[in-house]
Structures are given as structure tokens and as C-alpha cells.
Design a protein around this motif. Structure first.
Motif, short mmCIF file in Angstrom:
data_model
loop_
_atom_site.label_atom_id
_atom_site.label_comp_id
_atom_site.label_asym_id
_atom_site.label_seq_id
_atom_site.Cartn_x
_atom_site.Cartn_y
_atom_site.Cartn_z
N ARG A 38 0.84 -1.20 0.00
CA ARG A 38 0.00 0.00 0.00
C ARG A 38 0.87 1.25 0.00
O ARG A 38 1.83 1.35 0.75
CB ARG A 38 -0.90 -0.01 1.23
CG ARG A 38 -2.29 0.44 0.92
CD ARG A 38 -3.23 0.23 2.09
NE ARG A 38 -3.92 -1.03 2.13
CZ ARG A 38 -4.84 -1.43 1.24
NH1 ARG A 38 -5.15 -0.67 0.24
NH2 ARG A 38 -5.46 -2.58 1.38
N THR A 55 -7.55 2.51 -2.84
CA THR A 55 -7.00 2.57 -1.49
C THR A 55 -5.48 2.71 -1.47
O THR A 55 -4.88 2.81 -0.41
CB THR A 55 -7.38 1.33 -0.68
OG1 THR A 55 -6.74 0.18 -1.25
CG2 THR A 55 -8.89 1.12 -0.65
N SER A 92 0.69 5.60 0.04
CA SER A 92 -0.16 6.74 0.37
C SER A 92 0.21 7.95 -0.49
O SER A 92 1.22 7.94 -1.18
CB SER A 92 0.00 7.10 1.85
OG SER A 92 1.31 7.61 2.07
#
Length: 138
Positions: A35, A110, A37
Motif C-alpha cells: 500500500r 486505497t 499513500s
């Protein structure tokens, strides 16, 4: 006499390596789901998906990749394209295991990396990867 065998073997090996690399160049494959950001990337993630491109200044395929990803992001609503200079973001390059440029990551909404490609990707492959990243049943 044995010298020509060495030259022939070297030529055969180089040809084999070239063919393998050509077949794998730009192929979109699954990723590990790391992931990222907006802080990691230095830009806002796309509403539906994000195309992240790692480039270097003198990379010729990076220019073509930039055009492909810009076209795709303009074509698909909610998709953004972020280009990162690999030389200035070595921390991220090492963290993600980027070995060459261009490298393209397809992130879902996401920020999870769902697909990646090393080398010049085909526009159709990027669109298919985006379809998987933006599907509702992911």
C-alpha cells in the motif's frame, strides 16, 4: 578451432536472453498488494485508481510510457497518473524493488499495488489492469 564454438555459444546465449527479455518487457503482472499513500508518492491518489510511473531522465521508453499513461488516465474517469523520478526517490525505488525504468504500478482506490509492469507496457494491457483495479468486487 575451439574458438568458434565459444563464439557460437556466446551468440546463442545472448540471443536467448534477448528473446526472453523481449517477451517479458512491459508485461503486466500481479503485485503483492503493498500500500502506498499520497505522502509516499508526493501527490493525491486517483478517485478510482492511480498509475504510478518510475522514470529516469535519459530513458527513451519512459517518454512513450508517459504518453500511454496520460492517454489512459484521460480516457478513464477517476484515474490519475503520477510520474516519479527514480533517481530522486531511491528510498521508494528500494522499498518497491524497482529494478529498471520505466516501471509502472497500478494502484486501486486505497493505494494498494495490484499490478505492475517493467518496461514499455501496451495501452491495452494498462486498460485491462485498470479494469481489474477499479472493479467493485475486488
Amino acid at each position: 578451432m575451439a574458438g568458434w564454438w565459444v563464439a557460437l555459444a556466446t551468440l546463442a546465449l545472448a540471443t536467448t536472453i534477448g528473446v526472453i527479455r523481449l517477451r517479458r518487457d512491459g508485461r503486466v503482472r500481479d503485485s503483492d498488494g503493498t500500500r502506498l499513500s499520497a505522502d509516499d508518492l508526493g501527490a493525491v491518489l486517483g478517485e478510482r485508481a492511480t498509475l504510478v510511473q518510475f522514470s529516469t531522465a535519459f530513458c527513451q521508453p519512459c517518454r512513450a510510457t508517459r504518453r500511454i499513461l496520460a492517454d489512459v488516465s484521460a480516457l478513464v474517469p477517476g484515474v490519475s497518473h503520477i510520474e516519479i523520478d527514480a533517481e530522486s526517490r531511491l528510498d521508494l525505488v528500494r522499498r518497491l524493488g524497482v529494478m529498471r525504468t520505466p516501471t509502472v504500478l497500478v494502484l486501486d482506490s486505497t493505494g494498494a499495488v495490484v499490478k505492475q509492469a517493467a518496461g514499455l507496457p501496451r495501452k491495452a494491457d494498462v486498460l485491462v489492469a485498470l479494469a481489474g483495479a477499479t472493479s467493485e468486487d475486488r
